[in-house]
Design a protein around this motif. Structure first.
Motif, PDB file in Angstrom:
ATOM      1  N   GLN A 223       0.913  -1.219  -0.014  1.00 11.22           N
ATOM      2  CA  GLN A 223       0.097  -0.018   0.086  1.00 11.22           C
ATOM      3  C   GLN A 223       0.699   1.334   0.066  1.00 11.22           C
ATOM      4  N   ASN A 226       2.183   1.829  -3.472  1.00 12.23           N
ATOM      5  CA  ASN A 226       1.010   2.105  -4.513  1.00 12.23           C
ATOM      6  C   ASN A 226       0.804   3.718  -4.116  1.00 12.23           C
ATOM      7  N   ASP A 227       0.911   4.254  -2.844  1.00  9.88           N
ATOM      8  CA  ASP A 227       0.547   5.583  -2.622  1.00  9.88           C
ATOM      9  C   ASP A 227       1.768   6.414  -2.989  1.00  9.88           C
ATOM     10  N   PRO A 259      -6.926  -2.976  -0.666  1.00 11.03           N
ATOM     11  CA  PRO A 259      -6.371  -1.900   0.183  1.00 11.03           C
ATOM     12  C   PRO A 259      -6.884  -2.038   1.677  1.00 11.03           C
TER      13      PRO A 259
END
Length: 280
Positions: A223, A226-227, A259
């Motif tokens: 995550q 991804n961010d 997520p």
């Protein structure tokens, strides 16, 4: 000149009078007890459940008979007396002193164990300091220190009588520190600081690979990447998660990453782990 001379003479007389008073007061001190008497008084205090009194007598013995017949036994007993009295810093210092002074003693494993145990139990009290509304400011360094010291003890004396207890405490420390790191990582994700979250999750994977938090650490890493728009690194970590934890709750039926639901400040489980169990 005459006035100054008189003043100096008066000061000299006053100083001499104070010296005489000090000498006379020292003469009324109680004489030392025999060495065995201090040791027996300490053992009696132990039997009566008075470890602080035992510690006092053992310290008296140590200061008056530092090279006596009971001195080494007194040093070992003092570690335990201070530990039982809740004087964990003193117990730790006494254990370190014993290790330094008696590296070849038959009970040296006990000293290493008690050094780690004093830090371990003392850290539980220090956790009261971590009740901060910002979990990123909490610092588990005392637990990490206990982990290192217990690891040192087990590496040196794997067959010690105290090793099974040490191993059990290591498991608890490993899982607690790792879980705390991940909750702080989630806090950073929630505050839109994915790089800080990534550092915490990677620290768990690197330093606590046998903890129960590795699966979630991988998910937080995915995550975070991804961010940060680092898609290739996110996919790489996703493949590791798929291979290592094929039934992970962080992967859907198509193999896609799910997520993470980030905790709210009102979530008791969030604050439970951030505060090491003191809240929630």
């Amino acid at each position: 000149m005459g006035f100054n001379h008189s003043l100096l003479r008066f000061a000299g007389i006053a100083s001499f009078s104070l010296l005489l008073a000090a000498c006379s007061s020292s003469q009324v001190q109680e004489p030392d007890l025999p060495e065995h008497a201090y040791y027996e008084k300490a053992q009696q205090a132990f039997s009566e459940g008075l470890p602080a009194t035992a510690a006092k007598n053992l310290q008296e013995l140590d200061s008056r008979y530092p090279f006596g017949e009971f001195s080494t036994r007194a040093e070992l007993d003092l570690i335990y007396a201070q530990y039982e009295s809740g004087e964990y810093l003193s117990a730790h210092a006494s254990a370190e002193r014993f290790i330094k002074n008696h590296p070849d003693h038959d009970a040296i494993d006990y000293a290493y164990y008690m050094r780690a145990l004093s830090t371990y139990v003392g850290s539980q009290s220090l956790l009261q300091r971590y009740l901060d509304t910002d979990p990123s400011k909490t610092d588990p360094k005392e637990l990490q220190k206990a982990f290192r010291e217990m690891s040192d003890f087990l590496q040196r004396y794997p067959n010690s009588d105290y090793a099974p207890d040490g191993k059990a405490r290591m498991v608890f420390l490993r899982n607690t520190i790792a879980r705390h790191e991940l909750q702080v990582a989630k806090y950073y994700l929630k505050r839109k600081a994915p790089l800080s979250a990534l550092k915490r999750s990677q620290a768990v994977i690197e330093h606590y690979p046998s903890s129960t938090s590795v699966e979630e650490a991988l998910a937080i890493s995915i995550q975070s990447y991804n961010d940060l728009k680092l898609d290739n690194l996110a996919l790489l970590n996703l493949s590791v998660l798929q291979k290592t934890y094929p039934d992970s709750s962080h992967i859907d039926e198509q193999g896609n990453f799910i997520p993470l639901p980030l905790p709210s400040d009102a979530d008791p489980s969030f604050w439970y782990w951030v505060s090491f169990g003191l809240i929630g």
